[in-house]
Design a protein around this motif. Structure first.
Motif, PDB file in Angstrom:
ATOM      1  N   PRO A  87     -28.051 -49.368 131.580  1.00  0.00           N
ATOM      2  CA  PRO A  87     -26.907 -49.277 132.503  1.00  0.00           C
ATOM      3  C   PRO A  87     -26.698 -47.869 133.046  1.00  0.00           C
ATOM      4  O   PRO A  87     -25.665 -47.229 132.801  1.00  0.00           O
ATOM      5  CB  PRO A  87     -25.738 -49.727 131.619  1.00  0.00           C
ATOM      6  CG  PRO A  87     -26.126 -49.306 130.242  1.00  0.00           C
ATOM      7  CD  PRO A  87     -27.621 -49.494 130.174  1.00  0.00           C
ATOM      8  N   ASP A  88     -27.667 -47.390 133.789  1.00  0.00           N
ATOM      9  CA  ASP A  88     -27.604 -46.020 134.303  1.00  0.00           C
ATOM     10  C   ASP A  88     -27.608 -45.963 135.827  1.00  0.00           C
ATOM     11  O   ASP A  88     -27.685 -44.880 136.409  1.00  0.00           O
ATOM     12  CB  ASP A  88     -28.768 -45.201 133.746  1.00  0.00           C
ATOM     13  CG  ASP A  88     -30.140 -45.784 134.103  1.00  0.00           C
ATOM     14  OD1 ASP A  88     -30.191 -46.795 134.840  1.00  0.00           O
ATOM     15  OD2 ASP A  88     -31.161 -45.249 133.618  1.00  0.00           O
ATOM     16  N   GLY A  89     -27.531 -47.132 136.476  1.00  0.00           N
ATOM     17  CA  GLY A  89     -27.479 -47.155 137.932  1.00  0.00           C
ATOM     18  C   GLY A  89     -28.823 -47.128 138.623  1.00  0.00           C
ATOM     19  O   GLY A  89     -28.881 -47.176 139.857  1.00  0.00           O
ATOM     20  N   THR A 257     -22.344 -49.877 132.930  1.00  0.00           N
ATOM     21  CA  THR A 257     -22.720 -48.808 133.855  1.00  0.00           C
ATOM     22  C   THR A 257     -21.509 -47.900 134.081  1.00  0.00           C
ATOM     23  O   THR A 257     -20.403 -48.392 134.315  1.00  0.00           O
ATOM     24  CB  THR A 257     -23.197 -49.398 135.201  1.00  0.00           C
ATOM     25  OG1 THR A 257     -24.336 -50.239 134.976  1.00  0.00           O
ATOM     26  CG2 THR A 257     -23.580 -48.299 136.181  1.00  0.00           C
TER      27      THR A 257
END
Length: 320
Positions: A87-89, A257
């Motif tokens: 979930p880091d974009g 995120t």
């Protein structure tokens, strides 16, 4: 004295160095390529819109948004790739959220739920439609339904996957009107049309956008109202048929995120839909832009999920 001066000098240097490091601005998001996972086949309407939005968002940012097609299992393959990503974009999803709000109730072992995602922005609604070949004798939905009644178990229609929304939407009509017709599942919408045009299918469940430009006739669109993309085609509601709503389509990211990233994505998405390049593509496709931000899209997704649970139970569908 020398030791004291050395200690003071060392402390001063450390403070300067540490303060300088802390003052360095964080790299702007995105600072490397972002994979935009499109859960549908290349060349289709969803893919075309996704690529146009990815290009617009790339032009507006420091990074690059790259479309990756992960089609299969009515969108489940791509949705799983997004839900399981870090979930880091840097892995985001684009397209209809039916794999999330429908497949999780109709397919056995789906490893995600509506709570596995953040809903960044809605861009358009993929309006479902019943279509026939231009050469078909059926010119209206009542004519088609009359033929199905007259020829039980002999007529066939294509849809984009067992227990997909296309399948469920017409199954809802079949149940409501006590019809008997054979459904034929396909891997996505695109392969339905050649089979229908060849006469091997009597009609198809697809989308307004997917049918555009093809030698087919739309008999009905699913929804409470007519679609702006096909204003001359009656809605299932006005025809008095069991009705499900259009498909919500937009950007999703894995749950967890960071808010700063989802907010940045929401801004880029909104600005992207305002770009002339994107609007040109949507105009060519005849797809209205129906933007909704994160708060509204999240509420719509949760409502859609609740409605699909109710319909699946009413139809007595068993996860496959």
């Amino acid at each position: 004295m020398k030791n004291i001066l050395g200690a003071i000098l060392g402390t001063a240097l450390c403070v300067a160095a540490c303060g300088g490091a802390a003052a360095q601005p964080a790299a702007p998001y995105p600072d490397r390529p972002v994979q935009m996972v499109v859960s549908w086949q290349a060349g289709g309407v969803v893919d075309t819109i996704g690529r146009a939005l990815a290009q617009a968002m790339s032009d507006l940012s420091e990074g690059r948004f790259v479309v990756i097609n992960r089609d299969g299992a009515s969108g489940i393959v791509g949705a799983q790739a997004v839900s399981s990503a870090r979930p880091d974009g840097y892995t985001i999803g684009f397209g209809p959220i039916t794999p999330i709000t429908t497949a999780s109730h109709t397919v056995r072992g789906v490893p995600f739920t509506v709570d596995s995602f953040e809903y960044v922005c809605k861009v358009f609604e993929n309006v479902l439609a019943v279509s026939v070949a231009e050469t078909s004798p059926f010119r209206s939905m009542p004519e088609l339904i009359a033929a199905i009644r007259a020829r039980p178990d002999t007529m066939t229609y294509g849809h984009f996957g067992t227990n997909s929304l296309g399948h469920i939407s017409f199954a809802n009509i079949v149940r409501g009107l006590s019809l008997r017709v054979t459904d034929v599942p396909f891997r996505g919408e695109t392969p339905i049309y050649p089979e229908m045009l060849s006469g091997r299918l009597d009609f198809g469940m697809g989308t307004v956008g997917g049918a555009r430009g093809k030698p087919v006739r739309l008999l009905a669109v699913f929804g409470d109202q007519r679609s702006a993309a096909a204003p001359d085609v009656p809605s299932t509601r006005e025809l008095g048929l069991p009705t499900l709503q259009p498909v919500l389509s937009g950007i999703t990211v894995p749950r967890g995120t960071p808010a700063a990233i989802t907010e940045r994505l929401e801004t880029l998405c909104r600005q992207g839909t305002e770009e002339s390049s994107f609007r040109t593509v949507m105009g060519r496709l005849g797809e209205p832009i129906l933007y909704a931000g994160q708060e509204a899209f999240t509420a719509q997704a949760r409502r859609d999920n609740a409605e699909k649970i109710e319909v699946v139970r009413a139809l007595g569908l068993v996860p496959q």
